[in-house]
Write an enzyme that holds these catalytic residues in place. Structure first.
Site, short mmCIF file in Angstrom:
data_model
loop_
_atom_site.label_atom_id
_atom_site.label_comp_id
_atom_site.label_asym_id
_atom_site.label_seq_id
_atom_site.Cartn_x
_atom_site.Cartn_y
_atom_site.Cartn_z
N LYS A 14 18.74 44.18 7.47
CA LYS A 14 19.24 45.47 6.94
C LYS A 14 20.65 45.34 6.36
O LYS A 14 20.91 45.78 5.25
CB LYS A 14 19.25 46.55 8.05
CG LYS A 14 17.90 46.82 8.68
CD LYS A 14 17.98 47.96 9.69
CE LYS A 14 18.80 47.66 10.91
NZ LYS A 14 18.25 46.63 11.81
N ARG A 89 18.40 55.78 15.01
CA ARG A 89 17.71 54.79 15.84
C ARG A 89 16.87 55.46 16.91
O ARG A 89 16.21 54.77 17.69
CB ARG A 89 18.75 53.92 16.52
CG ARG A 89 18.78 52.47 16.06
CD ARG A 89 19.91 51.85 16.80
NE ARG A 89 20.02 50.45 16.84
CZ ARG A 89 20.85 49.74 16.09
NH1 ARG A 89 21.52 50.31 15.14
NH2 ARG A 89 20.96 48.46 16.29
N ARG A 123 22.60 33.85 13.66
CA ARG A 123 23.44 34.77 12.88
C ARG A 123 24.91 34.68 13.32
O ARG A 123 25.20 34.57 14.49
CB ARG A 123 22.95 36.21 13.07
CG ARG A 123 23.86 37.25 12.43
CD ARG A 123 23.18 38.55 12.21
NE ARG A 123 23.07 39.35 13.43
CZ ARG A 123 22.55 40.57 13.44
NH1 ARG A 123 22.06 41.10 12.34
NH2 ARG A 123 22.48 41.24 14.57
N ARG A 156 28.19 37.48 17.62
CA ARG A 156 28.26 38.74 18.37
C ARG A 156 27.74 38.53 19.80
O ARG A 156 26.77 37.81 20.00
CB ARG A 156 27.40 39.80 17.67
CG ARG A 156 28.03 40.29 16.39
CD ARG A 156 27.08 41.09 15.54
NE ARG A 156 26.24 42.02 16.30
CZ ARG A 156 25.38 42.87 15.74
NH1 ARG A 156 25.26 42.91 14.43
NH2 ARG A 156 24.65 43.68 16.46
N ARG A 167 17.35 44.26 23.06
CA ARG A 167 17.48 45.08 21.85
C ARG A 167 16.14 45.21 21.13
O ARG A 167 15.81 46.26 20.59
CB ARG A 167 18.54 44.47 20.93
CG ARG A 167 19.95 44.67 21.49
CD ARG A 167 20.93 43.71 20.84
NE ARG A 167 21.13 43.99 19.44
CZ ARG A 167 21.41 43.07 18.54
NH1 ARG A 167 21.51 41.80 18.88
NH2 ARG A 167 21.57 43.41 17.29
P1 AMP Z 1 23.71 46.83 15.01
O1 AMP Z 1 24.89 46.15 14.41
O2 AMP Z 1 23.10 47.86 14.10
O3 AMP Z 1 22.69 45.90 15.60
O4 AMP Z 1 24.28 47.68 16.26
C1 AMP Z 1 24.91 47.05 17.35
C2 AMP Z 1 24.92 47.96 18.55
O5 AMP Z 1 25.64 49.16 18.25
C3 AMP Z 1 23.55 48.44 19.02
O6 AMP Z 1 22.90 47.50 19.85
C4 AMP Z 1 23.95 49.71 19.78
O7 AMP Z 1 24.54 49.41 21.03
C5 AMP Z 1 25.05 50.28 18.90
N1 AMP Z 1 24.48 51.17 17.85
C6 AMP Z 1 24.52 51.00 16.51
N2 AMP Z 1 23.89 52.01 15.87
C7 AMP Z 1 23.44 52.85 16.84
C8 AMP Z 1 22.70 54.05 16.84
N3 AMP Z 1 22.27 54.60 15.69
N4 AMP Z 1 22.41 54.63 18.03
C9 AMP Z 1 22.83 54.09 19.18
N5 AMP Z 1 23.51 52.93 19.27
C10 AMP Z 1 23.82 52.31 18.11
#
Ligand code: AMP
Length: 211
Positions: A14, A89, A123, A156, A167
């Site tokens: 994404k 999400r 990554r 990360r 996740r």
């Molecule tokens: P990402 O970089 O999109 O994988 O997001 C990393 C982390 O941020 C996720 O595992 C969640 O802990 C938090 N996060 C990001 N977007 C959301 C969302 N829309 N709702 C809840 N937690 C989020």
């Protein structure tokens, strides 16, 4: 208007695809994950709260996340649209977003789980500008250093094996139903994300041009 959402499991691409597509349409790439990581780097209250959940691979509570996005999409740079990456999400987040704006289209990036896990464990990301790398397919020119800004390229915490599994489970349970939610609204476009970035970008751009 190009008010768009990219959904798909972690590792589907994404962020990478949005980084290629957004400049073409001159719309901002809004990643809630990047916004939380920035808040953590800056040591803000929001960052402190988000970190508790993120480190475990859990979702940040809906109230916090919805508020963050609601505010962000009122900024001037969103007048022609935006790409939301990593939001919504959960179904409550999608419902809250529908109350704020009309979404024009939703792109679902799909890829098999083995590929997602492989992409996530290799990554890396720039701590400073957020650029995404992959040790196997797209490493930085100099190890550990961002090609764009010279920032530190790191792994990360939530890209480590235990958090990844958690996740992906949460994705299946909480986020996958969002695809049905938008399918019922006639807004869902599925894209095969198990291909090279250029091919995926080409398809996504073609879809967005028609939206
Ligand atoms: P990402 O970089 O999109 O994988 O997001 C990393 C982390 O941020 C996720 O595992 C969640 O802990 C938090 N996060 C990001 N977007 C959301 C969302 N829309 N709702 C809840 N937690 C989020």
């Amino acid at each position: 208007m190009k008010r768009l959402i990219f959904i798909g499991p972690q590792g589907a691409g994404k962020g990478t695809i949005a980084a290629h597509v957004c400049p073409k349409f001159e719309i901002p790439h809004i990643s809630t994950g990047d916004m939380f990581r920035e808040a953590i780097e800056k040591g803000t209250e929001l960052g402190k709260k988000a970190k508790e959940y993120m480190d475990k691979g859990e979702l940040v509570p809906d109230e916090i996340t919805v508020q963050l996005v609601k505010e962000r999409i009122t900024h001037k740079d969103c007048y022609a649209g935006f790409v939301l990456d990593g939001f919504p999400r959960t179904i409550p987040q999608a419902e809250a977003l529908d109350k704020e704006v009309d979404i024009d289209g939703v792109i679902l990036l799909e890829a098999p789980e083995e590929l997602l896990i492989e992409r996530l464990t290799t990554r890396r990301q720039c701590r400073n500008c957020g650029k995404i790398y992959n040790l196997k397919t797209n490493p930085p020119k100099e190890e550990g250093k961002c090609d764009i800004c010279g920032g530190e390229v790191y792994q990360r915490d939530d890209d480590k094996e235990e958090a990844i599994k958690r996740r992906l489970e949460i994705y299946k349970k909480e986020t996958a139903p969002i695809a049905d939610y938008y399918e019922k609204q006639g807004k869902l476009h599925k894209v095969d994300a198990a291909r090279d970035v250029d091919e995926i970008v080409k398809d996504v751009v073609a879809i967005i041009e028609k939206i």
